[in-house]
Design a protein around this motif. Structure first.
Motif, PDB file in Angstrom:
ATOM      1  N   LYS A   1      -4.162 -53.089 -18.408  1.00 29.84           N
ATOM      2  CA  LYS A   1      -5.025 -54.177 -17.936  1.00 29.84           C
ATOM      3  C   LYS A   1      -4.192 -55.414 -17.621  1.00 29.84           C
ATOM      4  O   LYS A   1      -4.369 -56.060 -16.574  1.00 29.84           O
ATOM      5  N   ASP A   2      -3.254 -55.738 -18.507  1.00 27.69           N
ATOM      6  CA  ASP A   2      -2.402 -56.909 -18.298  1.00 27.69           C
ATOM      7  C   ASP A   2      -1.515 -56.744 -17.070  1.00 27.69           C
ATOM      8  O   ASP A   2      -1.336 -57.682 -16.283  1.00 27.69           O
ATOM      9  N   MET A   3      -0.978 -55.525 -16.881  1.00 25.20           N
ATOM     10  CA  MET A   3      -0.105 -55.281 -15.733  1.00 25.20           C
ATOM     11  C   MET A   3      -0.876 -55.383 -14.417  1.00 25.20           C
ATOM     12  O   MET A   3      -0.355 -55.850 -13.403  1.00 25.20           O
ATOM     13  N   LYS A   4      -2.129 -54.958 -14.450  1.00 30.22           N
ATOM     14  CA  LYS A   4      -2.964 -55.050 -13.243  1.00 30.22           C
ATOM     15  C   LYS A   4      -3.255 -56.510 -12.904  1.00 30.22           C
ATOM     16  O   LYS A   4      -3.165 -56.936 -11.744  1.00 30.22           O
ATOM     17  N   GLU A   5      -3.614 -57.276 -13.925  1.00 29.36           N
ATOM     18  CA  GLU A   5      -3.959 -58.676 -13.704  1.00 29.36           C
ATOM     19  C   GLU A   5      -2.743 -59.519 -13.330  1.00 29.36           C
ATOM     20  O   GLU A   5      -2.824 -60.411 -12.484  1.00 29.36           O
ATOM     21  N   ARG A   6      -1.618 -59.206 -13.965  1.00 30.44           N
ATOM     22  CA  ARG A   6      -0.420 -60.029 -13.762  1.00 30.44           C
ATOM     23  C   ARG A   6       0.328 -59.675 -12.473  1.00 30.44           C
ATOM     24  O   ARG A   6       0.811 -60.552 -11.758  1.00 30.44           O
ATOM     25  N   TYR A   7       0.444 -58.378 -12.195  1.00 30.59           N
ATOM     26  CA  TYR A   7       1.273 -57.931 -11.075  1.00 30.59           C
ATOM     27  C   TYR A   7       0.509 -57.142 -10.018  1.00 30.59           C
ATOM     28  O   TYR A   7       1.083 -56.763  -8.991  1.00 30.59           O
ATOM     29  N   GLY A   8      -0.756 -56.828 -10.284  1.00 32.53           N
ATOM     30  CA  GLY A   8      -1.493 -55.977  -9.374  1.00 32.53           C
ATOM     31  C   GLY A   8      -1.031 -54.532  -9.442  1.00 32.53           C
ATOM     32  O   GLY A   8      -1.315 -53.723  -8.549  1.00 32.53           O
ATOM     33  N   PHE A   9      -0.337 -54.202 -10.534  1.00 37.00           N
ATOM     34  CA  PHE A   9       0.204 -52.845 -10.685  1.00 37.00           C
ATOM     35  C   PHE A   9      -0.813 -51.955 -11.396  1.00 37.00           C
ATOM     36  O   PHE A   9      -1.271 -52.266 -12.496  1.00 37.00           O
ATOM     37  N   VAL A  10      -1.146 -50.824 -10.766  1.00 33.53           N
ATOM     38  CA  VAL A  10      -2.047 -49.829 -11.350  1.00 33.53           C
ATOM     39  C   VAL A  10      -1.247 -48.562 -11.628  1.00 33.53           C
ATOM     40  O   VAL A  10      -0.634 -47.993 -10.718  1.00 33.53           O
ATOM     41  N   SER A  11      -1.249 -48.126 -12.870  1.00 40.37           N
ATOM     42  CA  SER A  11      -0.457 -46.956 -13.271  1.00 40.37           C
ATOM     43  C   SER A  11      -0.938 -45.699 -12.559  1.00 40.37           C
ATOM     44  O   SER A  11      -2.134 -45.387 -12.581  1.00 40.37           O
ATOM     45  N   LYS A  12       0.003 -44.994 -11.954  1.00 40.40           N
ATOM     46  CA  LYS A  12      -0.311 -43.706 -11.333  1.00 40.40           C
ATOM     47  C   LYS A  12      -0.143 -42.560 -12.321  1.00 40.40           C
ATOM     48  O   LYS A  12      -0.694 -41.484 -12.125  1.00 40.40           O
ATOM     49  N   GLU A  13       0.649 -42.772 -13.371  1.00 42.99           N
ATOM     50  CA  GLU A  13       0.919 -41.723 -14.355  1.00 42.99           C
ATOM     51  C   GLU A  13       0.883 -42.296 -15.765  1.00 42.99           C
ATOM     52  O   GLU A  13       1.283 -43.443 -15.997  1.00 42.99           O
ATOM     53  N   LEU A  14       0.437 -41.463 -16.688  1.00 44.01           N
ATOM     54  CA  LEU A  14       0.414 -41.821 -18.102  1.00 44.01           C
ATOM     55  C   LEU A  14       0.862 -40.604 -18.900  1.00 44.01           C
ATOM     56  O   LEU A  14       0.200 -39.560 -18.874  1.00 44.01           O
ATOM     57  N   ASN A  15       1.982 -40.736 -19.568  1.00 47.06           N
ATOM     58  CA  ASN A  15       2.573 -39.633 -20.312  1.00 47.06           C
ATOM     59  C   ASN A  15       2.323 -39.847 -21.796  1.00 47.06           C
ATOM     60  O   ASN A  15       2.834 -40.808 -22.392  1.00 47.06           O
ATOM     61  N   ALA A  16       1.536 -38.951 -22.411  1.00 53.73           N
ATOM     62  CA  ALA A  16       1.143 -39.085 -23.817  1.00 53.73           C
ATOM     63  C   ALA A  16       2.054 -38.335 -24.773  1.00 53.73           C
ATOM     64  O   ALA A  16       1.757 -38.207 -25.966  1.00 53.73           O
TER      65      ALA A  16
ATOM     66  N   LYS B   1     -10.251 -41.470 -19.505  1.00 56.36           N
ATOM     67  CA  LYS B   1     -11.378 -41.665 -18.569  1.00 56.36           C
ATOM     68  C   LYS B   1     -12.171 -42.922 -18.924  1.00 56.36           C
ATOM     69  O   LYS B   1     -12.562 -43.695 -18.039  1.00 56.36           O
ATOM     70  N   THR B   2     -12.399 -43.125 -20.212  1.00 57.44           N
ATOM     71  CA  THR B   2     -13.141 -44.314 -20.656  1.00 57.44           C
ATOM     72  C   THR B   2     -12.384 -45.590 -20.299  1.00 57.44           C
ATOM     73  O   THR B   2     -12.972 -46.554 -19.775  1.00 57.44           O
ATOM     74  N   ILE B   3     -11.089 -45.588 -20.560  1.00 53.46           N
ATOM     75  CA  ILE B   3     -10.250 -46.749 -20.262  1.00 53.46           C
ATOM     76  C   ILE B   3     -10.301 -47.083 -18.775  1.00 53.46           C
ATOM     77  O   ILE B   3     -10.504 -48.238 -18.380  1.00 53.46           O
TER      78      ILE B   3
ATOM     79  N   GLY C   1     -12.024 -50.114 -14.021  1.00 53.87           N
ATOM     80  CA  GLY C   1     -12.337 -49.936 -12.610  1.00 53.87           C
ATOM     81  C   GLY C   1     -11.145 -49.475 -11.790  1.00 53.87           C
ATOM     82  O   GLY C   1     -10.972 -49.893 -10.637  1.00 53.87           O
ATOM     83  N   VAL C   2     -10.311 -48.586 -12.397  1.00 57.72           N
ATOM     84  CA  VAL C   2      -9.132 -48.073 -11.687  1.00 57.72           C
ATOM     85  C   VAL C   2      -9.182 -46.550 -11.688  1.00 57.72           C
ATOM     86  O   VAL C   2      -9.849 -45.936 -12.527  1.00 57.72           O
ATOM     87  N   PRO C   3      -8.469 -45.906 -10.757  1.00 55.30           N
ATOM     88  CA  PRO C   3      -8.422 -44.439 -10.729  1.00 55.30           C
ATOM     89  C   PRO C   3      -7.759 -43.893 -11.994  1.00 55.30           C
ATOM     90  O   PRO C   3      -6.893 -44.543 -12.589  1.00 55.30           O
TER      91      PRO C   3
END
Length: 443
Positions: free
Chosen positions: A226-241, A270-272, A277-279
């Motif tokens: 959320k912070d990265m989206k607001e600060r840089y407009g960056f939306v994560s394409k990948e998330l490695n758990a 999915k909830t996050i 409001g991001v893919p």
């Protein structure tokens, strides 16, 4: 009738008589069951990759790696996670598709990163600022764009041994969630001409039996995203758990099916994403031990037996700490059987000692077995992960071979080391060679 009698007495593994394997290849001997590995791969396909869109699984190869393992993993449609130049080189030599490789590590060298860039490794998981800046220079000099993830230390501690816990705040792995450090690396990556930031990675540890720890980590990542989206407009394409899903070693361990972890991870992601409001990003898991531990068996020959009346019976085997350092490193526990006496009642309590010149070289304490004799074959279960890969030549012991079994057929996939192998990289300075020669002439 004789064959039927052997079947009742002898442990079988992967359709093979373990005593016949010990007679054929000697001991100590690592045995890996190919079908057990493949069944884990298919569980991943059925309960994760085939169940959820835009998902990916890679095998954490540090658990067990050789060229044969690369071929098995590739044939099952699973990617590869490597943590060193040696692991990467093994994969390259095996012809593994480099675009399906993820390169981890907390202190990758210039040479290792150069190898990754040269062979177009699919993802580099960047662990720190030093590596980030070096990777940009290497990528630029090679005129290539490298896709990266940042490994984050989410500050979450799992219930496991401290030596295999990796997600806590005080960890050698990952970028701390201190605002100045994180913002610096993200800003650098987004401006870097030859890097493409794809998202974030976390790994919480190994031998984890509860899924709540993954949910807690994802809560932390949600705030970060959320912070990265607001600060840089960056939306994560990948998330490695990461991985770390626990397996059974001894009584008390309560392993869960893969879906116990992955369903909860996917539901949380999915909830996050819905709330933000991001893919939904591509979700990646990295099981290692979970895929191979139960596929492995180690065979030993029992030698000296030392009975201390009223205290303990030590039963020594022809291996120990060099082929399985885990009990000495972090008190790992195992179950075992006398492979040639499977039909007999367990009436004797023994402690299995390795042959190294170390008091701590004990493989198993207080194991119940049938009456034991020198020459019996001990089979230690669930040794497919971190045994072969952590093996050493301590006390100048040659490392055991690895035999792959598959429905009654056996193949050597790593040959046994010889004494000559122990010396093949050694060189004696010329002046010492001369002195040795003169000394032998005097004698």
């Amino acid at each position: 009738m004789e064959n039927e009698s052997r079947k009742k007495k002898h442990l079988t593994f992967g359709g093979c008589d373990t005593i016949a394997l010990a007679e054929k290849y000697g001991t100590p001997l690592y045995v890996m069951d190919e079908q057990k590995i493949r069944s884990k791969c298919r569980e991943i396909q059925e309960n994760f990759l085939g169940k959820y869109e835009n998902t990916r699984a890679v095998y954490a190869s540090k658990a067990f790696l050789n060229m044969t393992m690369c071929k098995i993993i590739e044939s099952e449609g699973i990617g590869l996670d490597v943590v060193s130049g040696g692991e990467l080189f093994t994969a390259i030599q095996a012809g593994f598709p480099t675009q399906d490789i993820i390169f981890h590590g907390n202190n990758k060298s210039y040479e290792e990163l150069s190898l990754a860039v040269k062979y177009d490794v699919g993802r580099v998981v960047v662990d720190n600022t030093y590596e980030l800046e070096m990777l940009q220079k290497i990528a630029k000099s090679n005129k290539k764009k490298v896709r990266i993830l940042f490994r984050i230390a989410p500050g979450i501690e799992g219930s496991t041994h401290k030596y295999i816990s990796t997600g806590q705040k005080d960890s050698k792995f990952g970028i701390p969630l201190a605002e100045d450090q994180l913002n610096h690396v993200v800003a650098f990556a987004l401006k870097a001409s030859h890097l493409e930031l794809m998202g974030f990675h976390f790994h919480l540890g190994s031998q984890l039996f509860e899924n709540g720890i993954y949910v807690a980590a994802l809560d932390v990542l949600a705030k970060l995203m959320k912070d990265m989206k607001e600060r840089y407009g960056f939306v994560s394409k990948e998330l490695n758990a990461g991985g770390g899903f626990g397996i059974f070693y001894v009584e008390g361990d309560q392993p869960k099916p893969l879906r116990y972890f992955t369903d909860q991870i996917m539901e949380k992601v999915k909830t996050i994403c819905h709330e933000m409001g991001v893919p939904i990003p591509q979700v990646i898991i990295e099981p290692g031990r979970w895929m191979v531990a139960e596929a492995g068996l180690t065979l030993y020959t029992i030698g000296a037996i030392k009975d201390i009346p009223g205290v303990r019976t030590y039963v020594s085997v022809d291996g120990g700490m060099p082929d399985n350092p885990r009990p000495a490193l972090y008190s790992a526990k195992y179950q075992a059987d006398i492979a040639n006496k499977m039909n007999l009642e367990k009436v004797q309590k023994i402690t299995v000692a390795g042959k190294c010149c170390e008091t701590g070289d004990i493989l198993i304490w207080d194991l119940m077995v049938p009456p034991v004799k020198s020459g019996d074959i001990l089979a230690v279960y669930n040794t497919g992960a971190y045994n072969y890969s952590m093996a050493s030549n301590y006390n100048r012991l040659p490392r055991p071979p690895v035999v792959l079994v598959n429905e009654g057929i056996d193949h050597v996939i790593v040959r046994r080391e010889t004494y000559e192998d122990l010396l093949h990289r050694e060189e004696v300075p010329m002046y010492l060679q001369k002195k040795v020669k003169e000394s032998s002439e005097i004698i």
